[in-house]
Scaffold this active site. Structure first.
Site, mmCIF file in Angstrom:
data_model
loop_
_atom_site.group_PDB
_atom_site.id
_atom_site.type_symbol
_atom_site.label_atom_id
_atom_site.label_comp_id
_atom_site.label_asym_id
_atom_site.label_seq_id
_atom_site.Cartn_x
_atom_site.Cartn_y
_atom_site.Cartn_z
ATOM 1 N N LYS A 1 -6.059 9.677 4.533
ATOM 2 C CA LYS A 1 -6.666 10.536 5.745
ATOM 3 C C LYS A 1 -5.509 11.224 6.325
ATOM 4 O O LYS A 1 -5.581 12.599 6.125
ATOM 5 C CB LYS A 1 -7.397 9.630 6.737
ATOM 6 C CG LYS A 1 -7.903 10.532 7.925
ATOM 7 C CD LYS A 1 -8.783 9.678 8.664
ATOM 8 C CE LYS A 1 -9.098 10.759 10.012
ATOM 9 N NZ LYS A 1 -10.005 10.164 11.085
ATOM 10 N N GLU B 1 3.360 3.677 2.587
ATOM 11 C CA GLU B 1 3.008 2.744 1.297
ATOM 12 C C GLU B 1 2.413 3.671 0.019
ATOM 13 O O GLU B 1 2.806 3.714 -0.936
ATOM 14 C CB GLU B 1 2.080 1.830 1.535
ATOM 15 C CG GLU B 1 2.426 0.412 2.449
ATOM 16 C CD GLU B 1 2.258 0.822 3.958
ATOM 17 O OE1 GLU B 1 2.261 1.922 4.426
ATOM 18 O OE2 GLU B 1 1.939 0.075 4.544
ATOM 19 N N GLY C 1 -11.053 6.249 8.871
ATOM 20 C CA GLY C 1 -10.514 5.653 7.517
ATOM 21 C C GLY C 1 -11.599 4.886 7.059
ATOM 22 O O GLY C 1 -11.933 4.699 6.095
ATOM 23 N N ARG C 2 -11.623 3.605 7.881
ATOM 24 C CA ARG C 2 -12.639 2.633 7.555
ATOM 25 C C ARG C 2 -14.176 2.847 7.384
ATOM 26 O O ARG C 2 -14.725 2.192 7.044
ATOM 27 C CB ARG C 2 -12.442 1.271 8.295
ATOM 28 C CG ARG C 2 -12.756 1.737 9.876
ATOM 29 C CD ARG C 2 -12.009 0.426 10.769
ATOM 30 N NE ARG C 2 -11.951 0.830 11.953
ATOM 31 C CZ ARG C 2 -11.020 1.372 12.782
ATOM 32 N NH1 ARG C 2 -10.116 1.770 11.896
ATOM 33 N NH2 ARG C 2 -11.100 1.732 13.941
HETATM 34 O O1 F6P Z 1 -2.684 1.364 9.403
HETATM 35 C C1 F6P Z 1 -4.027 1.579 9.564
HETATM 36 C C2 F6P Z 1 -4.545 2.557 9.005
HETATM 37 O O2 F6P Z 1 -4.472 3.735 9.647
HETATM 38 C C3 F6P Z 1 -6.227 2.285 8.516
HETATM 39 O O3 F6P Z 1 -6.969 2.673 9.870
HETATM 40 C C4 F6P Z 1 -6.139 3.477 7.743
HETATM 41 O O4 F6P Z 1 -7.614 3.287 6.684
HETATM 42 C C5 F6P Z 1 -5.138 3.191 6.865
HETATM 43 O O5 F6P Z 1 -4.013 3.147 7.671
HETATM 44 C C6 F6P Z 1 -4.580 4.391 5.698
HETATM 45 O O6 F6P Z 1 -4.533 5.509 6.318
HETATM 46 P P1 F6P Z 1 -4.337 6.830 5.747
HETATM 47 O O7 F6P Z 1 -5.822 6.952 4.875
HETATM 48 O O8 F6P Z 1 -4.037 7.803 6.548
HETATM 49 O O9 F6P Z 1 -3.360 6.500 4.756
#
Ligand code: F6P
Length: 500
Positions: free
Chosen positions: A187, A193, A246-247
């Site tokens: 997002k 990671e 995100g979730r």
């Molecule tokens: O660190 C938690 C979080 O922000 C979650 O809420 C989210 O789904 C995940 O990391 C991944 O975030 P992104 O989609 O921005 O990489």
């Protein structure tokens, strides 16, 4: 929910009667506490709720403004106050503010056009999809593909989230670089990671002889500029709205690998199933509303009966990733100790969600459920239609065991030898699906989303932020920056031992 609420006071004063007594006292208990909705049968009759408790919970929901909060959710109001934005996952399914629905349709059309292009081999002969993302950018797509993708046979999909290189290497071993589409899902497009995994996957493509590795990359993000800056061609960036959390994002372009692997028709079915649950949640009276009733049961056990965990067991191999998905949805949303008004949450907030698949879990963790000292409300899921073509004995055995566990937890069995006695009176609810197809899965996931939201409203908290994850990220950055002197002796020693 505050200690001054009169409904809350009544709920606190209510006595918990044994399940056997509740069934004996109300011959119509089954019809009162079951509901059929969106191809699913919900059964809360083996929980300790009573008509009086439900009436008090309805009063509590009215006091806490659930109806207004629900309308604010669907009409695109700024309900994620701490981050100053709306929470518009329902717009992705066509249920929301008209402008947001139109924007979601536009983004979906883009996604579909890319899928058509991939199917027409415009990006080469794609057979493998390597989806890199974490949290909400991985758990949803992984669940969809695992639950519905078995017979699709269109593409092999690997969802890699862990920064541990073992996870990527597992995927590399299975895939041919020249036939692999690299999907980078984030997002924010800042998650360490994911970006590290994506960079290593690009290297693998190059090492595998792909001349233009970026030519095989698709980005899924709410921040397209960052994706372009990172190197993805803007024609292959699939955006989604910042207002989709995100979730809650599997309905947006984050669901791309599922839409590609399952086909667009299936993806649309998924959205339509979720929309059907949206309409039910928005319009049904509170005491006949599946997500709301489920949340009442959650509140009853977590806040009034001291249950610190809740367990979810899917008697369906296709739903083996559901507990992982629910852990993020429920615990990242509602695992908080401060309310929207800045006051501390009174008592416990979200219980710990855990679970597994039946019957496997029966041979591993059910001992504790039947005889342990923890009080754990259990949720069973199963599908009447099997997901396979083997002898029907398999499915009969699976369902028989599912139903047997709920009965055993409730009735227990006396024995002169205490070690062999089952105390019983242990609650469970059951969600029995007619079948596990895209439509029903969409409705099921939307049911959990709205249940989570209802729990948040009853608790007075904002389910759409997640500040609790930030401190660890910040500390990791400072460790990477070798700035370790200010750490405690234990952390310093671990760092020195590992990195020298
Ligand atoms: O660190 C938690 C979080 O922000 C979650 O809420 C989210 O789904 C995940 O990391 C991944 O975030 P992104 O989609 O921005 O990489």
């Amino acid at each position: 929910m505050t200690s001054t609420s009169s409904a809350w006071g009544r709920l606190q004063a209510a006595q918990r009667l044994p399940l056997s007594a509740l069934f004996a006292a109300h011959p119509d208990r089954l019809s009162r506490f079951t509901l059929d909705e969106c191809g699913m049968h919900f059964d809360w009759s083996k929980t300790h709720v009573t008509p009086e408790l439900i009436a008090d919970f309805v009063a509590l929901a009215e006091e806490t403004g659930l109806a207004a909060a629900r309308e604010a959710l669907f009409s695109g109001k700024t309900i994620n106050q701490s981050e100053g934005r709306a929470a518009e996952h329902t717009a992705e399914r066509g249920e929301g503010a008209p402008d947001s629905v139109a924007q979601a349709r536009f983004f979906h059309a883009r996604m579909r056009a890319i899928i058509d292009a991939i199917e027409a081999e415009a990006l080469g002969p794609v057979r493998h999809i390597l989806h890199v993302g974490i949290g909400g950018s991985a758990l949803g797509p992984a669940l969809l593909v695992d639950a519905l993708g078995r017979d699709a046979g269109r593409y092999d999909v690997a969802v890699v989230s862990n920064v541990d290189g073992v996870a990527l290497e597992d995927a590399f071993r299975k895939f041919d670089p020249s036939a692999t589409l690299l999907v980078v899902a984030s997002k924010t497009f800042t998650t360490r990671e994911t970006l590290l995994n994506a960079a290593s996957a690009l290297e693998w493509l190059a090492d595998g002889g792909v001349e233009d590795p970026y030519g095989q990359v698709i980005a899924l993000t709410a921040d397209p500029d960052r994706a372009v800056e990172w190197g993805v061609d803007e024609t292959r960036v699939l955006p989604f709205s910042e207002t989709v959390g995100g979730r809650f994002s599997l309905w947006s372009s984050i669901g791309f690998p599922a839409a590609l692997a399952l086909g667009w028709t299936q993806f649309e079915e998924l959205l339509e199933g979720a929309a059907e649950m949206d309409r039910h949640f928005r319009l049904a009276p509170l005491d006949h509303n599946a997500p709301v009733l489920a949340a009442f049961v959650d509140q009853y056990y977590a806040r009034l009966q001291g249950a610190t965990t809740r367990a979810v067991f899917a008697y369906d191999e296709r739903l083996k990733l559901l507990p992982d998905y629910l852990q993020q949805l429920e615990m990242e949303s509602n695992g908080k100790s401060v309310r929207i008004d800045g006051k501390p949450v009174e008592g416990p907030s979200a219980p710990i969600t855990w679970g597994g698949v039946g019957t496997d879990a029966q041979h591993a963790v059910f001992q504790l459920l039947h005889q342990g000292t923890h009080f754990v409300p259990v949720e069973f899921l199963a599908s009447i239609e099997p997901g396979h073509g083997l002898d029907e004995a398999h499915h009969r055995h699976l369902l028989t065991n599912c139903f047997a566990q709920g009965a055993a937890l409730m009735t227990g069995r006396a024995n002169d030898d205490p070690a062999r006695a089952y105390p019983g009176d242990r609650p469970s609810s059951t969600i029995l699906l007619d079948q596990l197809d895209a439509r029903t899965l969409g409705a099921l996931i939307a049911f959990y989303e709205h249940r989570t939201f209802t729990n948040a409203v009853l608790l007075g908290i904002n389910p759409f932020d997640q500040f609790g994850v930030e401190l660890g990220k910040e500390i990791a950055r400072s460790i990477e920056g070798a700035d370790i002197q200010h750490f405690d002796p234990s952390t310093r020693s671990l760092i020195e031992r590992a990195f020298g």
